[in-house]
Motif scaffolding. Structure first.
Motif, short mmCIF file in Angstrom:
data_model
loop_
_atom_site.label_atom_id
_atom_site.label_comp_id
_atom_site.label_asym_id
_atom_site.label_seq_id
_atom_site.Cartn_x
_atom_site.Cartn_y
_atom_site.Cartn_z
N GLU A 71 0.82 -1.22 0.00
CA GLU A 71 0.00 0.00 0.00
C GLU A 71 0.85 1.27 0.00
O GLU A 71 0.35 2.35 -0.25
CB GLU A 71 -0.92 -0.01 1.22
N LYS A 72 2.14 1.11 0.31
CA LYS A 72 3.00 2.30 0.36
C LYS A 72 3.79 2.46 -0.93
O LYS A 72 4.64 3.33 -1.02
CB LYS A 72 3.96 2.18 1.55
N ILE A 73 3.53 1.57 -1.88
CA ILE A 73 4.28 1.61 -3.13
C ILE A 73 3.32 1.93 -4.28
O ILE A 73 2.20 1.42 -4.32
CB ILE A 73 4.95 0.24 -3.40
N GLY A 74 3.77 2.78 -5.17
CA GLY A 74 3.01 3.03 -6.39
C GLY A 74 3.82 2.51 -7.56
O GLY A 74 5.02 2.76 -7.63
N TYR A 75 3.19 1.77 -8.45
CA TYR A 75 3.94 1.10 -9.51
C TYR A 75 3.35 1.41 -10.87
O TYR A 75 2.18 1.17 -11.13
CB TYR A 75 3.93 -0.41 -9.24
N GLN A 91 -12.51 3.23 -12.45
CA GLN A 91 -11.34 2.37 -12.46
C GLN A 91 -10.24 2.88 -11.54
O GLN A 91 -9.61 2.11 -10.82
CB GLN A 91 -10.83 2.30 -13.90
N ILE A 92 -10.07 4.19 -11.55
CA ILE A 92 -9.03 4.77 -10.70
C ILE A 92 -9.42 4.61 -9.23
O ILE A 92 -8.58 4.29 -8.38
CB ILE A 92 -8.78 6.23 -11.12
N ARG A 109 -9.13 12.98 -4.04
CA ARG A 109 -7.80 13.14 -4.64
C ARG A 109 -7.82 12.92 -6.14
O ARG A 109 -7.09 13.57 -6.88
CB ARG A 109 -6.82 12.17 -4.00
N ALA A 110 -8.68 12.01 -6.58
CA ALA A 110 -8.75 11.76 -8.02
C ALA A 110 -9.24 13.01 -8.73
O ALA A 110 -8.69 13.39 -9.77
CB ALA A 110 -9.69 10.58 -8.30
N VAL A 141 -2.15 8.85 -12.84
CA VAL A 141 -2.97 9.21 -11.69
C VAL A 141 -3.20 7.98 -10.81
O VAL A 141 -3.06 8.04 -9.58
CB VAL A 141 -4.32 9.81 -12.14
N ALA A 142 -3.52 6.87 -11.45
CA ALA A 142 -3.77 5.64 -10.68
C ALA A 142 -2.53 5.24 -9.88
O ALA A 142 -2.64 4.68 -8.79
CB ALA A 142 -4.18 4.51 -11.62
#
Lengths: 301, 448
Positions: A71-75, A91-92, A109-110, A141-142
């Motif tokens: 949860e702390k990583i964005g890929y 979807q986002i 935030r989106a 963004v996602a």
């Protein structure tokens, strides 16, 4: 932030990562470089816990990598992809919730990001109705919506036109300023020099090189200079503090590549030349990351 | 756990919101009821639909002339011509067939331009046989009243010994219930299993799978998808049942109103035909029904009420669910192994073979021999038991067999899911690799 320790990953038939260790500092932009098939994606997948290493370990803020760290990583994977038939906004929100966000917060935030990237009018469109650039923005963004501590971007600029690439680059730098650590995998070297604090160079499943970009570049300095002067070509005598490695004539003057002899300084060169010619320009030739990359890889080959 | 719920929710909503879901949900029961009514209608009125055949009869024996009765299908007319002449002219004279009965009444010929249908020739055979039998019996000195009594048809009431008492065996209803539930399971395993497979391929091809499994474990994604699609199946299923019941009640009311009390036999016949639409016994059923309409009607109703509805329905839901879970896990593994749907062919056959085999066998063999060895074993093996057991249940299955079959089903489901998940986990990240069985085995052996 991330300590990669003695990672070995074996696929049937070949070894994708052979005893690779890398330290990534908190709050920095880290470049993961290497030619195709070097093992970059394998390493990224291990950090993302998509696959597990055969041996070795990865520490996240000193803790052994755990499912909760996801949860702390964005890929942002190199091969982008979203559900084609799903509406982009929905979807986002779905992807953000999978990263552990509350729906209301994700929605707030989106909306913010959609406005920022000027795609707010596309909220209810399906992915297949969007242009490629739009899809890329949506995917970006996602990736960043849940404000990850660690952002892993695999070739983030492919598929963007120069204007949008610039926008995305600035967003990445802003996120970095706010404290996000960024791992940036690429084989486009010019963006590395611009963005990265440190790099690691992978080649054929081994780590060839790592460290701060400045340090690496310094270590590849070889005392080469480029000097341009007006007037006729000079002949350097035996007492010259440099050796000429190449010459060519430019508009009313000459340009030469020279190497300063051991024990001498640039100033010595200037003093020697000043009585003879008018110096127009002098600069140190520092190898670009691209040259370092090519040099290191071809040496290894 | 929370994340599996999210995945289930997405899988469920994204399918239920589709237009095709709505269309399927409404269309299928309409078509189904329509088809059944049509079959019942045609079977009930088959005599009206067949063309009337004209038969020219040459009777050299003199035993039959004038005694053959015209029916809706056949019209006889006797001629004095000799066979050789009539052979050349009967078609021009407007007849379809020429029936030649030689003097010894043994080698009877039926001649026609077209091949006579089986029903036509057997009807004529019956007719001739009846006539000659009555004649011979009469010749033997048997009174015609006795004869009429002797020829009254007999119907059997099948009874079952149960709990010390005698109960109706209601074979026809058992046939219907068994066949219908097996058919539904067979169909749904295919429809929803394929949906799971498509979903997996979609995620793999669109590459979103990499983003998702950086958030959740592959197993969670697989399970979420399977459960989500399964819930879509159940939703559709209950909607189908509700719509079907609604439709048939409306239809039944309509028929009642139209035909009124003056013609109750037709309704009975129709209902009988619906119940027996599976086999071709509708015709004698009608004949039977005409004799004692009231009795028959209430008997069928009684039969339907007697089938233990809750028991049968629970078994159905169990076998539907676990059969679906077992097969969809395999379908998911197949989906993960390929890059597009056309590549699934090589894996589909061995997966679907046990289903197709059991289903084909169930209609002919199991339904007629529900307690045979083969039926028993087929209802134990988890890959075939959802269909085989549903056929057997309406005929009564010992509790220990049911328990064993259900236990094996659950064990089979756990085992297949475990195997499938291991293949799935590796497969979804493999691109451009032609997946062979050897490759799948290798993926299965991968370490955690």
């Amino acid at each position: 932030m991330i300590s990669i320790r003695n990672i070995v990953k074996q696929y049937s038939g070949h070894r994708a990562l052979d005893n690779v260790s890398i330290e990534i500092e908190k709050g920095k932009v880290f470049g993961l470089l290497g030619p195709n098939g070097a093992g970059k994606t394998s390493l990224i997948r291990i950090i993302n816990q998509i696959t597990a290493p055969d041996s070795g370990e990865v520490l996240f803020n000193g803790e052994k990598l755990h499912q909760l760290h996801a949860e702390k990583i964005g890929y942002l994977p190199e091969e982008r992809g979203l559900y084609k038939k799903m509406e982009i906004g929905e979807q986002i929100l779905y992807l953000a919730q999978l990263k552990g966000m509350k729906k209301a917060e994700a929605l707030r935030r989106a909306k913010y990001w959609f406005q920022k990237l000027e795609i707010e009018g596309w909220w209810n469109k399906k992915i297949e109705e969007l242009s490629k650039g739009m899809q890329q923005k949506a995917q970006f963004v996602a990736t960043v919506l849940h404000e990850p501590e660690l952002l892993i971007l695999d070739e983030p600029f492919t598929g963007f036109d120069p204007v949008n690439a610039e926008i995305i680059k600035n967003e990445i730098l802003e996120l970095n300023k706010k404290g996000a650590t960024i791992i940036f995998s690429t084989h486009r070297m010019e963006s590395v020099e611009e963005l990265c604090d440190s790099i690691a160079l992978l080649h054929k499943s081994h780590k060839l090189l790592d460290g701060r970009v400045k340090t690496i570049k310094n270590s590849f300095r070889n005392g080469g200079y480029l000097l341009e002067y007006e007037g006729r070509q000079i002949k350097a005598g035996a007492d010259a503090p440099f050796t000429i490695q190449g010459e060519k004539s430019v508009e009313d003057g000459w340009q030469m590549n020279l190497k300063i002899n051991p024990g001498k300084q640039v100033n010595d060169v200037l003093q020697y030349l000043m009585p003879m010619v008018g110096i127009r320009k002098v600069e140190e030739v520092i190898p670009t990351m691209n040259e370092i990359f090519i040099q290191t890889v071809s040496e290894k080959n | 756990m929370n994340k599996i719920l999210l995945i289930i929710q997405r899988e469920y909503l994204s399918r239920v919101k589709k237009k095709s879901f709505l269309v399927m949900t409404i269309l299928v029961p309409v078509l189904f009821i329509g088809m059944i009514s049509l079959i019942a209608y045609i079977t009930a009125k088959q005599n009206d639909f067949g063309d009337k055949r004209k038969v020219e009869v040459i009777d050299e024996s003199g035993r039959f002339a004038g005694k053959m009765k015209n029916s809706k299908m056949l019209e006889y007319s006797v001629t004095k011509e000799n066979y050789d002449n009539a052979k050349n002219t009967f078609i021009d004279d407007g007849y379809d067939y020429l029936l030649f009965i030689p003097a010894n009444a043994a080698d009877v010929l039926l001649l026609g331009e077209k091949k006579p249908s089986l029903t036509t020739s057997s009807k004529i055979e019956d007719e001739l046989t009846n006539i000659i039998r009555s004649q011979r019996l009469a010749e033997a000195g048997i009174d015609s009243a006795v004869l009429a009594k002797a020829q009254k048809p007999i119907s059997i009431a099948a009874k079952q010994l149960k709990d010390g008492g005698v109960k109706d065996a209601h074979t026809v209803v058992a046939y219907g219930v068994g066949f219908l539930s097996a058919f539904l399971i067979y169909m749904c395993l295919f429809i929803y299993g394929t949906q799971v497979m498509r979903g997996v391929i979609e995620e793999k091809v669109s590459r979103i799978v990499e983003v998702i499994i950086s958030s959740v474990k592959p197993f969670q994604l697989m399970l979420g998808k399977i459960i989500g699609v399964g819930m879509v199946g159940l939703t559709q299923f209950f909607l189908w049942i509700a719509i079907s019941i609604g439709l048939s009640m409306a239809l039944g009311a309509g028929v009642m109103k139209m035909s009124g009390p003056a013609n109750p036999t037709e309704i009975v016949a129709q209902q009988k035909a619906i119940a027996g639409a599976v086999d071709n016994n509708a015709a004698p059923a009608i004949a039977e029904a005409t004799e004692k309409p009231d009795n028959q009607m209430s008997e069928i109703m009684q039969d339907i009420a007697d089938i233990r509805i809750v028991y049968t329905l629970s078994c159905f839901v169990f076998y539907f669910l676990f059969g679906y879970l077992l097969y969809s896990a395999i379908f998911a593994a197949v989906g993960s192994a390929v890059d597009n749907e056309t590549e699934t062919q090589q894996f589909m056959l061995p997966i679907t073979l046990p289903l197709v085999f059991t289903f084909a066998l169930s209609q002919s063999f199991i339904i007629n021999n529900p307690d045979s060895n083969i039926a028993f074993w087929l209802s134990m093996v988890p890959f075939t038991s959802p269909i085989a057991m549903m056929i057997r249940i309406p005929f009564g299955v010992p509790n220990w067999q049911l328990a064993l079959s259900m236990g094996l089903m659950i064990a089979g489901f756990l085992f297949t899911t475990w195997v499938a998940a291991r293949i799935y986990k590796v497969g979804i990240l493999m691109y451009g690799k032609k997946a062979s069985y050897k490759e799948l085995a290798k993926w299965f052996m991968y370490k955690e």
